[in-house]
Each structure stands twice: as C-alpha cells, then as structure tokens.
Design an enzyme around this catalytic site. Structure first.
Site, mmCIF file in Angstrom:
data_model
loop_
_atom_site.group_PDB
_atom_site.id
_atom_site.type_symbol
_atom_site.label_atom_id
_atom_site.label_comp_id
_atom_site.label_asym_id
_atom_site.label_seq_id
_atom_site.Cartn_x
_atom_site.Cartn_y
_atom_site.Cartn_z
ATOM 1 N N TYR A 112 0.840 -1.212 0.000
ATOM 2 C CA TYR A 112 0.000 0.000 0.000
ATOM 3 C C TYR A 112 0.878 1.266 0.000
ATOM 4 O O TYR A 112 0.602 2.223 -0.723
ATOM 5 C CB TYR A 112 -0.892 -0.064 1.235
ATOM 6 C CG TYR A 112 -1.936 1.006 1.361
ATOM 7 C CD1 TYR A 112 -3.087 0.992 0.574
ATOM 8 C CD2 TYR A 112 -1.797 2.026 2.307
ATOM 9 C CE1 TYR A 112 -4.058 1.966 0.720
ATOM 10 C CE2 TYR A 112 -2.761 3.007 2.463
ATOM 11 C CZ TYR A 112 -3.894 2.966 1.666
ATOM 12 O OH TYR A 112 -4.866 3.942 1.817
ATOM 13 N N LYS A 154 0.904 4.128 -2.791
ATOM 14 C CA LYS A 154 0.479 5.493 -2.471
ATOM 15 C C LYS A 154 1.572 6.519 -2.742
ATOM 16 O O LYS A 154 1.278 7.667 -3.076
ATOM 17 C CB LYS A 154 -0.002 5.563 -1.023
ATOM 18 C CG LYS A 154 -1.311 4.811 -0.786
ATOM 19 C CD LYS A 154 -2.412 5.243 -1.752
ATOM 20 C CE LYS A 154 -3.811 4.896 -1.299
ATOM 21 N NZ LYS A 154 -4.827 5.248 -2.304
#
Ligand SMILES: NC(=O)c1ccc[n+]([C@@H]2O[C@H](COP(=O)([O-])OP(=O)(O)OC[C@H]3O[C@@H](n4cnc5c(N)ncnc54)[C@H](O)[C@@H]3O)[C@@H](O)[C@H]2O)c1
Length: 298
Positions: free
Chosen positions: A166, A170
């Site tokens: 993640y 991001k």
C-alpha cells in the site's frame, strides 16, 4: 462570497460506492456536477463484486435532485477504465473531472507478504489511477481543461508497518501526480493528490474510536471539491487532509554537503551536514534538483 459551482461539469469518481468516494460524489453532485459513480462493490481486500453500492449512491444523488449514473467496472483493467470514462461520455457527453479514489487493502508484514498481495494492491491504486486518467486524458486535452485528483495516503508518504504494498502504491501516486501535472499543464489540466485520514470501513478497525466524530469523509471532500474546481490553479501538489486540517506536503532536499573526489570516510565524517534540513530546496521539476547539485560543484 460566491459559491463554487460545477454546473455543466461532469465528474468520474472511482470507488464512490462507499466511504470517501461516496462523500466526494455527493459533494460534487450537490454543487451541480453530473457524476459517474463507479464502484466494483467488493470487499475491503478487493474480492467479490456487487452492483449495490454504486446504485445506492446514484439513487441518493437523484433523490437530492442531482444527476448521476452508476458504473460497476474495475479500474484495474484497461477495459474497465475505458468503460468508466465511456459511461461519462455516453450519459453526459463530456468529462471534466476525474477523482481516482478506488482502493483496497491487503496488509501483511513484509516477511509474509505474497507477490499476489503486492501486485493486487498496486493494480487497483497505481494501475487503476493510471488507466482511468489515461482514458480521460484525450477528452480533457481536447477541451483544454480538466482536473484530476489522485488519492495518496500518509502511509505512503511517511511509511506504515504491514503496508509495504500500500505504501509503495500510495507514494507511486505522488510521482504520477507530479508528472501528469507537468504533462497536463499546457492543456489546462491540473493534477493534485490528497493524503487523507477519515473514518471509513478501511480505517474503522485501526483508528481510535474518538476519531469517528471528527475525521469525517466530508472533511476530506471539501478539499477534493475545491481541487476539482476550475478556479483551483494548483497542480502537481499533494495535500494532507483530515479532521478539518489541510496542509501542503512537499518533497524537499536539504542543502547537502559536497566535495570533489570524496572517500567513504568523508561521507561518514560529514553525515551531520548530509542530514541537515535547512535551508531546503523543494524542486518543482527534475531539472531544479540537478541544477542545485551542479551549482554546489562550481
Ligand atoms: N480512510 C482513510 O483514512 C484513508 C487514508 C488514506 C488513504 N485512503 C484512500 O482513500 C480511498 C478511499 O478509501 P475509503 O477509506 O473510502 O475506503 P472504502 O473501502 O470505503 O472505499 C474504497 C472503494 O473503492 C472500491 N473499489 C475497490 N477496488 C475497486 C476497483 N478495482 N474498481 C472500482 N472500485 C473499487 C470499493 O468497492 C470501495 O467502495 C482509497 O484509495 C484509500 O486507500 C483512505
């Protein structure tokens, strides 16, 4: 003070069947935008699918007097991304705003993370934002105007245990935002990213219970709505947003230390100067950073 309106504008908001995306869709629709509510309708980890969440948000927008259509396509496939943008063109004849918001989580400590867990998370966040923006880009370019908002995260900007996939995704979106901002500039396309914190199904098991009342999705949507407006001139920027606070996040480089023909020991001995933060430089294009290195050596 005049109200910021979106009459005549069309917005695609991915992952808007729940949480932040739902709130962005309601906010834009309330101010006059016609909205494509896209949501695959799956679980938090990206498994499953349902037409329910997107349909529910469309129904709510219509009940409030707005205009919206549902899309249940997957942002992570080229066909899905094409269909999402086509839904805007078919229903409303144009596209002005893209909010890349769809996201999933597959948290696992690094030593245990599978290749699939890594790939799936990057596919939805990075590939999905790339694919949907790529489909939208020709329409925005043609009309000489557009707004794209990508959804980053503090987990990517600052790191987060158990979220290697993640965090990578991001922070990748920060790079996409910067370069798309540069490439869109001549066509009047402004591209920005948000790094939100809000109480949603994604965070309700992580955030302390007292966050629920303050860290609302609506407090994030006010920034997204402003970034989507034609009066917003910012581009290539990332903003931290949550609980009523908004702050610019920028990538900066310290003044640095320089010496021709230095040794490994010179690096060790000058570590404090290498780590210094002030006065920092925050380049807005690649060349500015290279110029600073060149200047230091003159
Ligand atoms: N809530 C937070 O504090 C927080 C913090 C940082 C970043 N974010 C980001 O904000 C975005 C929205 O998250 P949220 O908190 O509202 O979570 P959420 O789970 O409520 O919303 C995400 C939505 O994306 C949809 N989605 C997932 N995969 C999809 C796909 N392939 N195609 C289309 N739709 C898909 C889901 O069905 C869901 O409705 C995500 O990108 C998330 O990573 C949230």
């Amino acid at each position: 003070m005049s109200e910021l309106r979106f009459d005549g504008k069309v917005a695609v908001i991915t992952g808007s069947g729940h949480g932040l995306g739902r709130s962005h869709a309601l906010s834009l629709a309330e101010r006059g935008a016609k909205v494509v509510v896209n949501d695959l309708g799956g679980m938090l980890d990206g498994t499953g699918a349902s037409a329910g969440p997107a349909a529910d948000v469309v129904e709510l927008i219509k009940k409030n007097g707005g205009e919206a259509v549902a899309s249940t396509d997957n942002v992570a496939t080229p066909e899905g991304a094409k269909a999402i943008v086509q839904a805007a063109i078919d229903a409303f004849g144009r596209l002005d705003i893209v909010v890349n918001n769809a996201g999933i989580l597959r948290d696992r400590s690094f030593g245990k993370m599978s290749v699939e867990e890594f790939d799936q998370v990057l596919a939805v966040h990075v590939r999905g934002s790339f694919l949907v923006s790529r489909e939208a880009f020709p329409y925005l370019k043609e009309q000489g105007y557009g707004r794209i908002i990508n959804t980053s995260s503090p987990a990517g900007l600052f790191g987060s245990f158990g979220q290697a996939n993640y965090s990578t995704a991001k922070m990748g979106l920060v790079g996409l935002t910067k370069t798309l901002g540069i490439e869109g500039a001549r066509a009047g396309i402004k591209v920005n990213a948000i790094a939100p914190i809000a109480w949603t199904r994604m965070t309700e098991s992580i955030l302390p219970a007292e966050f629920e009342a303050k860290f609302t999705a609506e407090a994030v949507s006010s920034l997204v709505t402003f970034l989507a407006h034609e009066s917003c001139e910012a581009s290539g920027e990332t903003f931290s947003v949550g609980a009523g606070r908004v702050a610019r996040v920028f990538v900066a480089e310290g003044p640095g230390w320089s010496q021709d023909d230095h040794t490994v020991e010179d690096i060790r001995d000058n570590w404090e100067a290498i780590m210094a933060e002030q006065p920092y430089l925050s380049p807005i294009v690649l060349g500015q950073q290279a110029a600073a290195s060149m200047k230091a050596m003159l």
